[in-house]
Motif scaffolding. Structure first.
Motif, mmCIF file in Angstrom:
data_model
loop_
_atom_site.group_PDB
_atom_site.id
_atom_site.type_symbol
_atom_site.label_atom_id
_atom_site.label_comp_id
_atom_site.label_asym_id
_atom_site.label_seq_id
_atom_site.Cartn_x
_atom_site.Cartn_y
_atom_site.Cartn_z
ATOM 1 N N LEU A 69 15.649 -11.198 -4.493
ATOM 2 C CA LEU A 69 14.605 -10.506 -5.334
ATOM 3 C C LEU A 69 14.202 -9.254 -4.611
ATOM 4 N N TYR A 70 13.682 -9.358 -3.665
ATOM 5 C CA TYR A 70 13.205 -8.243 -3.012
ATOM 6 C C TYR A 70 14.126 -6.965 -2.553
ATOM 7 N N LYS A 71 15.261 -7.338 -2.299
ATOM 8 C CA LYS A 71 16.267 -6.579 -1.911
ATOM 9 C C LYS A 71 16.902 -6.060 -2.986
ATOM 10 N N LYS A 72 16.890 -6.644 -4.179
ATOM 11 C CA LYS A 72 17.648 -5.919 -5.258
ATOM 12 C C LYS A 72 16.494 -5.271 -6.277
ATOM 13 N N PHE A 73 15.220 -5.330 -6.021
ATOM 14 C CA PHE A 73 14.352 -4.871 -6.880
ATOM 15 C C PHE A 73 13.282 -3.918 -6.432
ATOM 16 N N TRP A 74 12.840 -4.026 -5.090
ATOM 17 C CA TRP A 74 11.983 -3.063 -4.605
ATOM 18 C C TRP A 74 12.742 -1.971 -3.967
ATOM 19 N N PRO A 75 12.063 -0.522 -4.462
ATOM 20 C CA PRO A 75 10.900 -0.318 -4.899
ATOM 21 C C PRO A 75 10.814 -0.542 -6.436
ATOM 22 N N ALA A 76 9.933 -0.869 -7.079
ATOM 23 C CA ALA A 76 10.039 -1.235 -8.491
ATOM 24 C C ALA A 76 10.329 0.259 -9.169
ATOM 25 N N SER A 77 10.856 -0.013 -10.243
ATOM 26 C CA SER A 77 11.443 1.282 -11.137
ATOM 27 C C SER A 77 10.323 1.948 -11.967
ATOM 28 N N LEU A 78 9.491 0.909 -12.483
ATOM 29 C CA LEU A 78 8.337 1.367 -13.623
ATOM 30 C C LEU A 78 7.198 0.477 -13.475
ATOM 31 N N HIS A 79 6.025 1.025 -13.288
ATOM 32 C CA HIS A 79 4.819 0.179 -13.651
ATOM 33 C C HIS A 79 4.428 0.690 -14.925
ATOM 34 N N VAL A 80 4.105 -0.106 -15.784
ATOM 35 C CA VAL A 80 3.636 0.557 -17.249
ATOM 36 C C VAL A 80 2.061 0.142 -17.121
ATOM 37 N N ILE A 81 1.288 1.144 -17.455
ATOM 38 C CA ILE A 81 -0.159 0.721 -17.360
ATOM 39 C C ILE A 81 -0.984 1.646 -18.281
ATOM 40 N N GLY A 82 -2.379 1.107 -18.423
ATOM 41 C CA GLY A 82 -3.196 1.964 -19.161
ATOM 42 C C GLY A 82 -3.920 3.181 -18.470
ATOM 43 N N LYS A 83 -4.180 4.272 -19.224
ATOM 44 C CA LYS A 83 -4.605 5.345 -18.398
ATOM 45 C C LYS A 83 -6.092 4.751 -17.508
ATOM 46 N N ASP A 84 -6.832 3.839 -18.136
ATOM 47 C CA ASP A 84 -7.942 3.445 -17.420
ATOM 48 C C ASP A 84 -7.739 2.959 -15.859
ATOM 49 N N ILE A 85 -6.371 2.591 -15.477
ATOM 50 C CA ILE A 85 -6.133 2.051 -14.114
ATOM 51 C C ILE A 85 -5.315 2.871 -13.254
ATOM 52 N N LEU A 86 -5.421 4.211 -13.676
ATOM 53 C CA LEU A 86 -4.232 5.140 -13.038
ATOM 54 C C LEU A 86 -4.646 5.428 -11.823
ATOM 55 N N ARG A 87 -5.936 5.679 -11.247
ATOM 56 C CA ARG A 87 -6.152 5.938 -9.856
ATOM 57 C C ARG A 87 -5.723 4.649 -8.925
ATOM 58 N N PHE A 88 -5.876 3.447 -9.599
ATOM 59 C CA PHE A 88 -5.598 2.458 -8.822
ATOM 60 C C PHE A 88 -3.908 2.463 -8.436
ATOM 61 N N HIS A 89 -3.305 2.723 -9.466
ATOM 62 C CA HIS A 89 -1.873 2.834 -9.322
ATOM 63 C C HIS A 89 -1.193 3.986 -8.660
ATOM 64 N N THR A 90 -1.906 5.086 -8.706
ATOM 65 C CA THR A 90 -1.303 6.284 -8.153
ATOM 66 C C THR A 90 -1.816 7.103 -7.215
ATOM 67 N N ILE A 91 -3.108 6.418 -6.682
ATOM 68 C CA ILE A 91 -3.603 6.759 -5.705
ATOM 69 C C ILE A 91 -3.719 5.590 -4.568
ATOM 70 N N TYR A 92 -4.405 4.767 -4.891
ATOM 71 C CA TYR A 92 -4.464 3.455 -3.910
ATOM 72 C C TYR A 92 -3.345 2.979 -3.349
ATOM 73 N N TRP A 93 -2.569 2.611 -4.586
ATOM 74 C CA TRP A 93 -1.198 1.661 -4.295
ATOM 75 C C TRP A 93 -0.155 2.311 -3.603
ATOM 76 N N PRO A 94 0.305 3.901 -3.753
ATOM 77 C CA PRO A 94 0.990 4.639 -3.058
ATOM 78 C C PRO A 94 0.537 4.504 -1.441
ATOM 79 N N ALA A 95 -0.823 4.787 -1.522
ATOM 80 C CA ALA A 95 -1.188 4.797 -0.122
ATOM 81 C C ALA A 95 -1.367 3.745 0.766
ATOM 82 N N PHE A 96 -1.674 2.514 -0.047
ATOM 83 C CA PHE A 96 -1.497 1.227 0.789
ATOM 84 C C PHE A 96 -0.023 1.098 1.378
#
Ligand code: MSP
Length: 511
Positions: free
Chosen positions: A250-277
């Motif tokens: 599963l990891y080999k086939k599917f990472w990196p994720a193609s698309l995280h669908v999120i609401g705008k309220d959780i944008l910073r977490f997904h686009t700043i923290y997550w790629p930085a981690f």
């Protein structure tokens, strides 16, 4: 990850209360993208789940006088059941209280320690339990002696405690480079600009552990600390692929994720923290984060704390799931907020589903049943008006993959419903009922083309309204296993001779 694999996720939901329309919206949106990719021949892995740690959940459990895990078991089940009610096609449902998730979070933490990105210090600052987020002093306002975040409007409290920190400040330039290289990492573009401006203003190191409560994943080797719930939660996207087992299929086939669908309220977490981690842990960041707007009631965000919730289950019960799915997907503009109401829902059901697509199917199927014994045979003569309908349809379908690849579902739906409108108009203009005696060949051609159009529209709408379109396609002898988009590459859907099955009313008009 090969070109033909597509890994898509919803946010994982806090089981701090019952699911509402906002949750339903994120999930249905992701489901539509997942279903579209499946019928476009991708191997899709679609994940959703519940985010069960942190102070918010610990407090909700205390309020209900339940042990946190028992409390989560109950509400997580409601979210899991909702996936059925919403007709989601998810392949997995993850809970952050599962062992597979703990393993991933521990591993990621250790990687961040090894890379030197985490250090121990003391946190002093504002915290919102409702958002599970830290805020800077310049993001706080005071009202009636209480402090609130200007970003989300939720109440904040002052926190001082020992804490591990992630060196987010040292990732500022690398993040900006990353956004620059990956132009469509954040969509829509307005959100991307928002994030870039925020990062350019300077990033502070991020507190990634808490010591004042216990409900969470313990920091490896230091029991006093629980890992910050967002570091824990974001890792779910990896845990579901059995990370850290890098040789897992599963990891080999599917990472990196193609698309995280999120609401705008959780944008910073997904686009700043997550790629930085991830960059710090030397793991590839996801390819895309698509942030949708809010479902509003009047002009306020629909949320539990505001008490202005429309219950998705009640709406499904009264109007039907396809009706709700269609309405939400059509009504909320691409990446923006959308206000919903029962009145607009009813108008939308009548205008698009009952009078347009439903009426097209019903009138053609019943005419063929009553006049042609459910059989239509096409000849090779094509009239000018038929050619025109085909070329107008091609013009409308030409861009559909591009629209979906940019998550522009509204324009996609507008094009598809326009095809249905044009087909209804074609039938009105051609009046096949007048040709029954005078020109059977022409009548058959008109009907056959109408059926081909119905098949196209049904396939294109299948990701949005799977139940109704499956009924139509089944009556055209297309089993759901064989629904695909190859007609976009010029393939005919129906054979020259078609035998129809029966079709019952698809959408009741609401008076
Ligand atoms: N648990 C976090 C997400 C962790 S993802 C690693 C969380 N959960 S939540 O339950 O509060 O909300 C999740 C998502 O629900 C939001 O990001 C948003 O996608 C959706 N919505 C909640 N309320 C909403 C509206 N009123 N309108 C549209 N969607 C909103 O945040």
């Amino acid at each position: 990850m090969s070109q033909n694999n597509f890994y898509i996720t919803t946010p994982i939901y806090y089981p701090s209360g019952n699911p509402h329309m906002g949750h339903a919206y994120s999930s249905i949106l992701a489901d539509v993208f997942a279903r579209f990719k499946r019928i476009d021949n991708y191997n899709v892995h679609f994940l959703t789940g519940t985010d069960e740690h942190g102070l918010k959940i610990q407090k909700a459990a205390e309020k209900n006088k339940l042990d946190p895990l028992k409390y989560c078991n109950n509400i997580s089940k409601i979210f899991r059941d909702l996936t059925k009610n919403l007709n989601l096609s998810n392949d997995d449902f993850i809970r952050t209280t599962e062992v597979r998730h703990h393993k991933s979070v521990n591993d990621l933490w250790n990687k961040l320690i090894d890379s030197g990105d985490i250090y121990l210090s003391k946190y002093k600052g504002w915290y919102s339990v409702s958002d599970e987020a830290y805020y800077n002093s310049d993001e706080i306002v005071e009202k009636n002696g209480k402090k609130f975040s200007t970003f989300s409007g939720s109440q904040v409290e002052w926190v001082e405690e020992d804490s591990f920190f992630f060196k987010l400040s040292s990732w500022e330039n690398k993040l900006l480079e990353f956004y620059d290289k990956n132009k469509k990492f954040i969509l829509p573009a307005t959100r991307k600009n928002e994030v870039i401006n925020f990062v350019k203003n300077g990033l502070k190191d991020l507190s990634v552990s808490r010591t004042s409560f216990t409900w969470g994943i313990k920091v490896p080797g230091n029991d006093k600390h629980v890992i910050y719930v967002w570091l824990d939660a974001l890792t779910n996207y990896l845990s579901a692929l059995n990370y850290p087992n890098l040789s897992d299929s599963l990891y080999k086939k599917f990472w990196p994720a193609s698309l995280h669908v999120i609401g705008k309220d959780i944008l910073r977490f997904h686009t700043i923290y997550w790629p930085a981690f991830l960059l710090a842990a030397k793991i590839k960041p996801p390819l895309r984060v698509f942030s949708h707007g809010w479902i509003l009631s009047g002009d306020e965000k629909m949320s539990k704390s505001k008490g202005n919730i429309l219950n998705p289950l009640e709406i499904i019960e009264k109007y039907g799931i396809d009706q709700l799915r269609y309405y939400l997907m059509k009504e909320v503009p691409h990446g923006k907020d959308g206000s919903i109401s029962l009145k607009n829902l009813e108008n939308c059901i009548n205008s698009d589903l009952a009078n347009n697509y439903g009426n097209l199917c019903q009138r053609i199927f019943s005419f063929i049943k009553n006049n042609c014994e459910n059989k239509v045979i096409k000849s090779t003569n094509i009239s000018d008006s038929e050619k025109k309908l085909i070329s107008d349809t091609n013009a409308l379908t030409k861009n559909l993959r591009v629209l979906m690849n940019d998550q522009d579902l509204n324009n996609y739906m507008k094009s598809v419903i326009e095809i249905s409108f044009l087909t209804n108009k074609f039938v009105n203009d051609e009046e096949p009922w007048k040709l029954k005696k005078s020109n059977k060949e022409k009548m058959n051609n008109i009907l056959h083309l109408s059926l081909e159009q119905i098949a196209k529209i049904s396939i294109l709408l299948h990701p949005v309204i799977p139940t109704s379109t499956e009924k139509v396609l089944k009556s055209l002898n297309i089993d759901k296993k064989f629904i695909d988009l190859s007609f976009l590459d010029g393939k005919k859907i129906l054979s020259n001779a078609v035998n129809l099955g029966d079709l019952n009313i698809l959408f009741k008009k609401i008076n």
